[in-house]
Design an enzyme around this catalytic site. Structure first.
Site, PDB file in Angstrom:
ATOM      1  N   ASN A  11     -43.070  -2.090 -17.834  1.00  0.00           N
ATOM      2  CA  ASN A  11     -43.785  -1.408 -18.911  1.00  0.00           C
ATOM      3  C   ASN A  11     -42.740  -0.888 -19.895  1.00  0.00           C
ATOM      4  OD1 ASN A  11     -45.431   0.085 -20.533  1.00  0.00           O
ATOM      5  ND2 ASN A  11     -45.871   1.695 -19.023  1.00  0.00           N
ATOM      6  N   LYS A  13     -43.184   0.346 -22.722  1.00  0.00           N
ATOM      7  CA  LYS A  13     -43.666   1.463 -23.540  1.00  0.00           C
ATOM      8  C   LYS A  13     -43.333   1.194 -25.015  1.00  0.00           C
ATOM      9  CE  LYS A  13     -43.457   4.378 -19.505  1.00  0.00           C
ATOM     10  NZ  LYS A  13     -43.299   5.698 -18.919  1.00  0.00           N
ATOM     11  N   HIS A  98     -53.119   4.290 -18.606  1.00  0.00           N
ATOM     12  CA  HIS A  98     -51.798   4.851 -18.344  1.00  0.00           C
ATOM     13  C   HIS A  98     -51.817   6.355 -18.659  1.00  0.00           C
ATOM     14  CE1 HIS A  98     -47.540   5.712 -18.565  1.00  0.00           C
ATOM     15  NE2 HIS A  98     -47.373   4.641 -17.807  1.00  0.00           N
ATOM     16  N   GLU A 100     -49.831   8.190 -20.110  1.00  0.00           N
ATOM     17  CA  GLU A 100     -49.418   8.570 -21.462  1.00  0.00           C
ATOM     18  C   GLU A 100     -50.548   8.360 -22.460  1.00  0.00           C
ATOM     19  OE1 GLU A 100     -45.767   6.339 -21.453  1.00  0.00           O
ATOM     20  OE2 GLU A 100     -44.966   7.743 -19.974  1.00  0.00           O
ATOM     21  N   GLU A 168     -49.473   6.200 -10.054  1.00  0.00           N
ATOM     22  CA  GLU A 168     -48.323   6.811 -10.725  1.00  0.00           C
ATOM     23  C   GLU A 168     -48.478   8.317 -10.732  1.00  0.00           C
ATOM     24  OE1 GLU A 168     -46.421   4.141 -13.720  1.00  0.00           O
ATOM     25  OE2 GLU A 168     -48.221   4.795 -14.742  1.00  0.00           O
ATOM     26  N   GLY A 174     -40.745   8.939 -15.340  1.00  0.00           N
ATOM     27  CA  GLY A 174     -39.649   9.158 -16.278  1.00  0.00           C
ATOM     28  C   GLY A 174     -38.500   9.961 -15.693  1.00  0.00           C
ATOM     29  N   SER A 216     -40.758   6.404 -11.667  1.00  0.00           N
ATOM     30  CA  SER A 216     -39.351   6.347 -11.292  1.00  0.00           C
ATOM     31  C   SER A 216     -39.058   5.335 -10.196  1.00  0.00           C
ATOM     32  CB  SER A 216     -38.840   7.722 -10.868  1.00  0.00           C
ATOM     33  OG  SER A 216     -38.965   8.610 -11.923  1.00  0.00           O
TER      34      SER A 216
HETATM   35  P1  PGA Z   1     -40.915   5.344 -15.156  1.00  0.00           P
HETATM   36  O1  PGA Z   1     -42.316   5.006 -15.866  1.00  0.00           O
HETATM   37  O2  PGA Z   1     -40.567   4.194 -14.282  1.00  0.00           O
HETATM   38  O3  PGA Z   1     -39.980   5.560 -16.299  1.00  0.00           O
HETATM   39  O4  PGA Z   1     -41.152   6.602 -14.341  1.00  0.00           O
HETATM   40  C1  PGA Z   1     -43.352   4.391 -15.175  1.00  0.00           C
HETATM   41  C2  PGA Z   1     -44.565   4.313 -16.088  1.00  0.00           C
HETATM   42  O5  PGA Z   1     -44.893   5.328 -16.732  1.00  0.00           O
HETATM   43  O6  PGA Z   1     -45.197   3.257 -16.203  1.00  0.00           O
END
Ligand code: PGA
Length: 256
Positions: A11, A13, A98, A100, A168, A174, A216
């Site tokens: 992903n 983003k 997601h 976000e 998640e 993150g 992460s």
């Molecule tokens: P991350 O993000 O691996 O940076 O924690 C995962 C995600 O939000 O899809």
């Protein structure tokens, strides 16, 4: 039970900044994914780069995902993209719900409409669920139950093979592998998700969707999560932007 073939989703983003950078990153990932066995690599680039990467790719190891999609097929919806549009430029998957996007106001009902639209347009869905924090009373479990049940409302049993559930925990996204979920806790969560699915459908159907861990996922923790976390793969954020880290994750997922 975890499957023999795994799914690793990158992903990206809102990264990288330019098309040439996206092409360079993709070129390195593409090479690495061609060396994997029993691993499906799925790249979810920003929507503006999707067509360029997907239409120029002639291989079979990588699939493409949109990071979101709107639930209407067409019309006056400035700024949105539809299921037929992303499918027409090579996406086979779409990430829906997601955290976000949820943080920007997307609610369970909208997630549900997007899931239905994606399935009826022939896309597979990477459905993201996860709690903001864990409380001692276990309220987060009802929260996850509601996210999954509402997203899958009116989704038929036969459509479950087109569903991938990405768990998640928002508190881990993150950060670094050190802050990510412990494999034993992920194992419990995978069983819990299967139990929700068995309640909504039946036990056989509950084994169909793949379960991924996101939050992460890094080379440092994916091996243990695969071995003990009862997961079928990962939704990788920041580590997917570093070709070396992502290649390392692919390699670990490929070794069995
Ligand atoms: P991350 O993000 O691996 O940076 O924690 C995962 C995600 O939000 O899809």
């Amino acid at each position: 039970m975890a499957r023999t073939s795994r799914i690793i989703v990158a992903n990206w983003k809102m990264n990288p900044e330019t098309l040439p950078e996206a092409r360079r990153l993709f070129a390195r990932i593409k090479k690495a994914s061609a060396r994997t066995r029993n691993v499906r690599t799925i790249i979810a680039p920003p929507i503006v780069f999707l067509a360029d990467l997907a239409l120029s790719y002639g291989g079979v190891c990588v699939s493409f995902a949109a990071q979101d999609v709107f639930f209407e097929r067409k019309g006056s919806h400035t700024g949105e993209v539809s299921v037929p549009q992303v499918a027409s430029v090579g996406a086979q998957y779409v990430i829906i719900g997601h955290s976000e996007r949820r943080a920007r106001g997307e609610e369970n009902d909208e997630v549900h409409k997007k899931v239905k639209a994606a399935l009826s347009g022939g896309l597979s869905v990477i459905l993201c669920v996860g709690e903001r924090e864990r409380d001692e009373d276990g309220d987060y479990l009802s929260f996850i139950t509601e996210e999954i049940s509402s997203a899958l409302r009116k989704v038929r049993k036969e459509e479950l093979k087109q569903i991938v559930i990405a768990y998640e925990p928002i508190w881990a996204i993150g950060k670094t592998a050190r802050d990510a979920m412990k494999p034993s806790d992920m194992h419990e969560m995978s069983l819990f998700i299967r139990k929700i699915l068995a309640g909504l459908y039946d036990r056989a159907a509950a084994s169909r969707p793949r379960i991924l861990y996101g939050g992460s996922a890094e080379p440092a923790n994916v091996k243990a999560l695969l071995a003990e976390g009862e997961v079928d793969g990962f939704l990788v954020g920041h580590a997917s932007l570093d070709a070396e880290s992502f290649k390392a994750i692919l390699k670990i997922a490929s070794n069995r």
